[in-house]
Motif scaffolding. Structure first.
Motif, PDB file in Angstrom:
ATOM      1  N   PRO A 115      46.275  44.109  41.277  1.00 25.60           N
ATOM      2  CA  PRO A 115      45.846  45.472  40.962  1.00 25.60           C
ATOM      3  C   PRO A 115      46.883  46.485  41.436  1.00 25.60           C
ATOM      4  N   VAL A 116      46.918  47.623  40.774  1.00 25.05           N
ATOM      5  CA  VAL A 116      48.003  48.577  40.989  1.00 25.05           C
ATOM      6  C   VAL A 116      48.110  49.081  42.425  1.00 25.05           C
ATOM      7  N   ASN A 117      47.029  49.077  43.165  1.00 22.96           N
ATOM      8  CA  ASN A 117      47.062  49.657  44.505  1.00 22.96           C
ATOM      9  C   ASN A 117      47.225  48.636  45.619  1.00 22.96           C
ATOM     10  N   PHE A 118      47.443  47.385  45.249  1.00 25.09           N
ATOM     11  CA  PHE A 118      47.643  46.332  46.253  1.00 25.09           C
ATOM     12  C   PHE A 118      48.741  45.392  45.781  1.00 25.09           C
ATOM     13  N   ALA A 119      49.352  44.693  46.738  1.00 21.51           N
ATOM     14  CA  ALA A 119      50.460  43.803  46.405  1.00 21.51           C
ATOM     15  C   ALA A 119      50.372  42.545  47.260  1.00 21.51           C
ATOM     16  N   TYR A 120      50.958  41.462  46.748  1.00 23.21           N
ATOM     17  CA  TYR A 120      50.952  40.216  47.505  1.00 23.21           C
ATOM     18  C   TYR A 120      51.517  40.401  48.906  1.00 23.21           C
ATOM     19  N   ALA A 121      52.531  41.239  49.038  1.00 25.26           N
ATOM     20  CA  ALA A 121      53.155  41.434  50.349  1.00 25.26           C
ATOM     21  C   ALA A 121      52.169  41.994  51.375  1.00 25.26           C
ATOM     22  N   GLU A 122      51.230  42.818  50.917  1.00 21.98           N
ATOM     23  CA  GLU A 122      50.222  43.367  51.835  1.00 21.98           C
ATOM     24  C   GLU A 122      49.275  42.295  52.338  1.00 21.98           C
ATOM     25  N   LEU A 123      49.030  41.299  51.524  1.00 22.17           N
ATOM     26  CA  LEU A 123      48.096  40.231  51.877  1.00 22.17           C
ATOM     27  C   LEU A 123      48.795  39.044  52.524  1.00 22.17           C
ATOM     28  N   ASN A 124      50.083  39.186  52.793  1.00 25.52           N
ATOM     29  CA  ASN A 124      50.817  38.098  53.425  1.00 25.52           C
ATOM     30  C   ASN A 124      52.011  38.651  54.187  1.00 25.52           C
ATOM     31  N   ASN A 125      51.805  38.955  55.455  1.00 24.97           N
ATOM     32  CA  ASN A 125      52.913  39.402  56.300  1.00 24.97           C
ATOM     33  C   ASN A 125      53.304  38.304  57.283  1.00 24.97           C
ATOM     34  N   CYS A 126      53.027  37.058  56.873  1.00 23.74           N
ATOM     35  CA  CYS A 126      53.256  35.919  57.751  1.00 23.74           C
ATOM     36  C   CYS A 126      54.255  34.935  57.155  1.00 23.74           C
ATOM     37  N   ASN A 127      53.955  34.413  55.961  1.00 21.17           N
ATOM     38  CA  ASN A 127      54.763  33.356  55.368  1.00 21.17           C
ATOM     39  C   ASN A 127      54.808  33.584  53.867  1.00 21.17           C
ATOM     40  N   SER A 128      55.912  34.062  53.365  1.00 25.88           N
ATOM     41  CA  SER A 128      56.006  34.459  51.963  1.00 25.88           C
ATOM     42  C   SER A 128      55.849  33.296  50.991  1.00 25.88           C
ATOM     43  N   THR A 129      55.925  32.064  51.473  1.00 28.16           N
ATOM     44  CA  THR A 129      55.733  30.911  50.592  1.00 28.16           C
ATOM     45  C   THR A 129      54.254  30.569  50.444  1.00 28.16           C
ATOM     46  N   TRP A 130      53.392  31.177  51.231  1.00 27.07           N
ATOM     47  CA  TRP A 130      51.946  30.931  51.218  1.00 27.07           C
ATOM     48  C   TRP A 130      51.608  29.511  51.688  1.00 27.07           C
ATOM     49  N   ALA A 131      52.537  28.853  52.329  1.00 23.71           N
ATOM     50  CA  ALA A 131      52.315  27.487  52.795  1.00 23.71           C
ATOM     51  C   ALA A 131      51.872  27.487  54.255  1.00 23.71           C
ATOM     52  N   GLY A 132      51.334  26.361  54.682  1.00 25.60           N
ATOM     53  CA  GLY A 132      51.014  26.160  56.089  1.00 25.60           C
ATOM     54  C   GLY A 132      49.618  26.554  56.501  1.00 25.60           C
ATOM     55  N   GLY A 133      48.791  26.957  55.561  1.00 25.53           N
ATOM     56  CA  GLY A 133      47.414  27.303  55.893  1.00 25.53           C
ATOM     57  C   GLY A 133      46.502  26.101  55.746  1.00 25.53           C
ATOM     58  N   ARG A 141      47.386  31.749  47.519  1.00 26.55           N
ATOM     59  CA  ARG A 141      47.863  32.888  46.731  1.00 26.55           C
ATOM     60  C   ARG A 141      46.799  33.339  45.729  1.00 26.55           C
ATOM     61  N   PHE A 142      46.124  32.380  45.096  1.00 23.48           N
ATOM     62  CA  PHE A 142      45.056  32.736  44.159  1.00 23.48           C
ATOM     63  C   PHE A 142      43.910  33.430  44.898  1.00 23.48           C
ATOM     64  N   ASN A 143      43.522  32.901  46.045  1.00 21.54           N
ATOM     65  CA  ASN A 143      42.452  33.526  46.822  1.00 21.54           C
ATOM     66  C   ASN A 143      42.815  34.961  47.196  1.00 21.54           C
ATOM     67  N   ALA A 144      44.072  35.180  47.524  1.00 16.24           N
ATOM     68  CA  ALA A 144      44.519  36.533  47.862  1.00 16.24           C
ATOM     69  C   ALA A 144      44.433  37.453  46.649  1.00 16.24           C
ATOM     70  N   LEU A 145      44.736  36.923  45.470  1.00 18.69           N
ATOM     71  CA  LEU A 145      44.646  37.730  44.256  1.00 18.69           C
ATOM     72  C   LEU A 145      43.213  38.196  44.023  1.00 18.69           C
ATOM     73  N   VAL A 146      42.260  37.284  44.139  1.00 15.69           N
ATOM     74  CA  VAL A 146      40.852  37.656  43.963  1.00 15.69           C
ATOM     75  C   VAL A 146      40.445  38.680  45.013  1.00 15.69           C
ATOM     76  N   THR A 147      40.889  38.489  46.243  1.00 14.16           N
ATOM     77  CA  THR A 147      40.582  39.435  47.315  1.00 14.16           C
ATOM     78  C   THR A 147      41.113  40.824  46.986  1.00 14.16           C
ATOM     79  N   MET A 148      42.318  40.893  46.433  1.00 13.79           N
ATOM     80  CA  MET A 148      42.895  42.192  46.069  1.00 13.79           C
ATOM     81  C   MET A 148      42.068  42.900  45.003  1.00 13.79           C
ATOM     82  N   TRP A 149      41.553  42.151  44.034  1.00 11.12           N
ATOM     83  CA  TRP A 149      40.728  42.786  43.010  1.00 11.12           C
ATOM     84  C   TRP A 149      39.406  43.284  43.594  1.00 11.12           C
TER      85      TRP A 149
END
Length: 257
Positions: A115-133, A141-149
């Motif tokens: 969504p225009v007012n949020f970005a992946y970078a805001e939902l991940n200030n830890c590991n840009s590869t989204w790995a290790g969770g 990454r998909f879960n973060a997308l739904v969270t942003m919406w």
């Protein structure tokens, strides 16, 4: 890069449509989009990837305490979410997703589908590869997308003012470094910590009840007096006692920090 021209055209098309009398929504593609373009009108009883893409974007409109399944099946819950989305943006609220609804969605998203007012970078200030969770990088990454919406819906409900995200996805290493709980939803990518800004923490916790968050922890819950936490845990747990949300003060098995 923000698609300023594309969004402007989408907004203008909505304005023109709103002046038409007796406009009937018909099947067919609406304005093409850099992220995803719907090719048919969607209504209850239909299924497919286009329905799933719609569900992602209306996930923040399930009604108080509700959660929309992202399963590609257009059922009653999805129809109700579409109605609420349409009402929120002044569209004809018939629960059918056609060109006017799609054009509104196109105006709300960037080419990476956020969504225009949020970005992946805001939902991940830890590991840009989204790995290790606790889930695969793709799932996080998909879960973060739904969270942003969901956050976009919350933002709109609160007058389209900024919502400040202070923490999102964490790898296990990042979570351990900040003292997060071992079962933290941040490890799944579907959690966000929100800081005070234009809205108080209690305003955020109270309004989040209407926008698809199964987990809400805020002021009055241990270690949450300086932020409001929202997430997509499997079952509902709300506790922000100082805000009149939930009210349980003991720790939940899925407690987050």
């Amino acid at each position: 890069m923000r698609r300023v021209l594309t969004k402007l055209l989408a907004v203008l098309s909505l304005a023109v449509a709103s002046t038409a009398v007796g406009l009937v929504t018909t099947a067919g593609a609406a304005q093409a989009d850099g992220c995803y373009t719907w090719g048919r009108t969607l209504s209850e009883g239909m299924s497919g990837e286009d329905v799933r893409q719609l569900q992602i974007r209306v996930a923040g409109y399930p009604g108080t305490g509700g959660v929309i399944g992202i399963d590609g099946a257009f059922g009653p819950a999805t129809r109700s979410a579409v109605v609420r989305f349409q009402q929120a943006y002044g569209l004809g609220a018939d629960g059918i997703a056609g060109p006017n609804t799609f054009n509104r969605l196109y105006a709300l998203q960037d080419d990476d589908c956020t969504p225009v007012n949020f970005a992946y970078a805001e939902l991940n200030n830890c590991n840009s590869t989204w790995a290790g969770g606790n889930v695969s990088a793709a799932t996080a990454r998909f879960n973060a997308l739904v969270t942003m919406w969901k956050l976009q819906a919350l933002r709109h409900a609160l007058g389209d003012q900024q919502i400040r995200v202070t923490s999102g996805f964490r790898s296990q290493a990042c979570n351990s470094a900040v003292g997060g709980a071992s079962s933290s939803r941040h490890l799944y990518g579907d959690a966000a910590d929100l800081g005070a800004g234009p809205h108080s923490l209690c305003t955020l916790a109270q309004a989040a009840r209407n926008h698809g968050f199964a987990g809400i922890l805020g002021p009055g819950y241990p270690d949450h007096n300086d932020h409001t936490h929202v997430d997509g845990r499997p079952s509902r747990f709300w506790s922000a006692p100082n805000c009149g949300v939930g009210g349980r003060s003991m720790r939940d098995p899925l407690d987050d920090n």
